[in-house]
Motif scaffolding. Structure first.
Motif, short mmCIF file in Angstrom:
data_model
loop_
_atom_site.label_atom_id
_atom_site.label_comp_id
_atom_site.label_asym_id
_atom_site.label_seq_id
_atom_site.Cartn_x
_atom_site.Cartn_y
_atom_site.Cartn_z
N LYS A 154 75.28 24.51 82.65
CA LYS A 154 75.39 23.06 82.62
C LYS A 154 75.29 22.48 84.03
CE LYS A 154 79.41 22.85 80.46
NZ LYS A 154 80.60 22.32 79.81
N PHE A 166 74.62 32.33 77.63
CA PHE A 166 75.08 30.95 77.57
C PHE A 166 74.40 30.21 78.73
CE2 PHE A 166 78.31 33.40 75.49
CZ PHE A 166 78.68 32.63 74.41
N CYS A 185 72.71 30.50 73.77
CA CYS A 185 71.31 30.09 73.64
C CYS A 185 70.42 31.27 73.24
CB CYS A 185 70.81 29.43 74.92
SG CYS A 185 70.85 30.48 76.37
N TYR A 210 79.24 26.55 82.04
CA TYR A 210 78.21 27.00 81.11
C TYR A 210 78.48 26.43 79.72
CZ TYR A 210 76.95 30.19 84.81
OH TYR A 210 76.56 30.71 86.00
N LYS A 211 77.45 26.33 78.93
CA LYS A 211 77.56 25.79 77.58
C LYS A 211 78.44 26.67 76.71
CE LYS A 211 73.13 23.54 78.01
NZ LYS A 211 71.73 23.48 77.59
N SER A 212 79.04 26.06 75.70
CA SER A 212 79.96 26.82 74.84
C SER A 212 79.22 27.56 73.72
CB SER A 212 81.02 25.91 74.25
OG SER A 212 80.41 24.88 73.50
N ARG A 213 78.03 27.12 73.38
CA ARG A 213 77.24 27.79 72.34
C ARG A 213 76.17 28.68 72.98
NH1 ARG A 213 78.50 26.03 67.38
NH2 ARG A 213 79.33 23.93 67.18
#
Length: 164
Positions: free
Chosen positions: A80, A77, A95, A90-93
């Motif tokens: 951010k 992830f 990478c 951190y992003k929820s989706r």
């Protein structure tokens, strides 16, 4: 029997490791737990690419990720925030998702960098350095990653053709 995982977190500059059941409030990431069989370990790591498809990259820098190990799957992830150290930074989706079967993990005895280990994909020629917050967490990550790397690939039935 309940599945347990190791959760590494930082509080006031110290690294804490706790064991707990999967999908409990406050101890898991914001993505859906139902898509994963179980979370083995998760936490903030920095990654640096040493080799990509057998070649040294022209520019390689440390990148922060929240990394989740579930079985033999490693999920990244992206960060951010510049100084991300908690899951909410951190992003929820995801990478990136990687299957670690057949990979190698090495924890070198380097007193200058005790919290760094190396993850290698010999099939594709990719080599990464990963950095944790402490030697203790590097040992824990190494142990779990080594187990994931040793997992076996699903066997292809004899009457089917493989394109690998």
């Amino acid at each position: 029997m309940r599945n347990t995982f190791l959760f590494l977190s930082t509080f006031r500059g110290r690294m804490y490791a706790t064991l707990g059941p999967n999908c409990t409030t406050g101890a898991v990431s914001s993505y859906e737990c139902s898509s994963l069989t179980s979370i083995t370990i998760e936490g903030p790591l920095r990654r640096k690419t040493l080799l990509k498809e057998g070649k040294k990259p022209t520019l390689s820098s440390w990148k922060r990720y929240w990394i989740v190990l579930s079985g033999s799957i490693l999920i990244y992830f992206g960060s951010k925030a510049l100084r991300a150290n908690e899951r909410r930074h951190y992003k929820s989706r995801p990478c990136k998702k990687i299957t670690l079967t057949g990979w190698m993990v090495v924890l070198p005895e380097n007193p200058e960098h005790p919290n760094i280990f190396q993850l290698t994909d010999p099939e594709r020629g990719n080599v990464y350095k990963l950095q944790t917050g402490s030697r203790f967490s590097a040992i824990i990550w190494h142990r779990h990653l080594a187990e994931a790397c040793r997992s076996t690939r699903p066997q292809i039935p004899a009457n089917l053709m493989s394109f690998e």
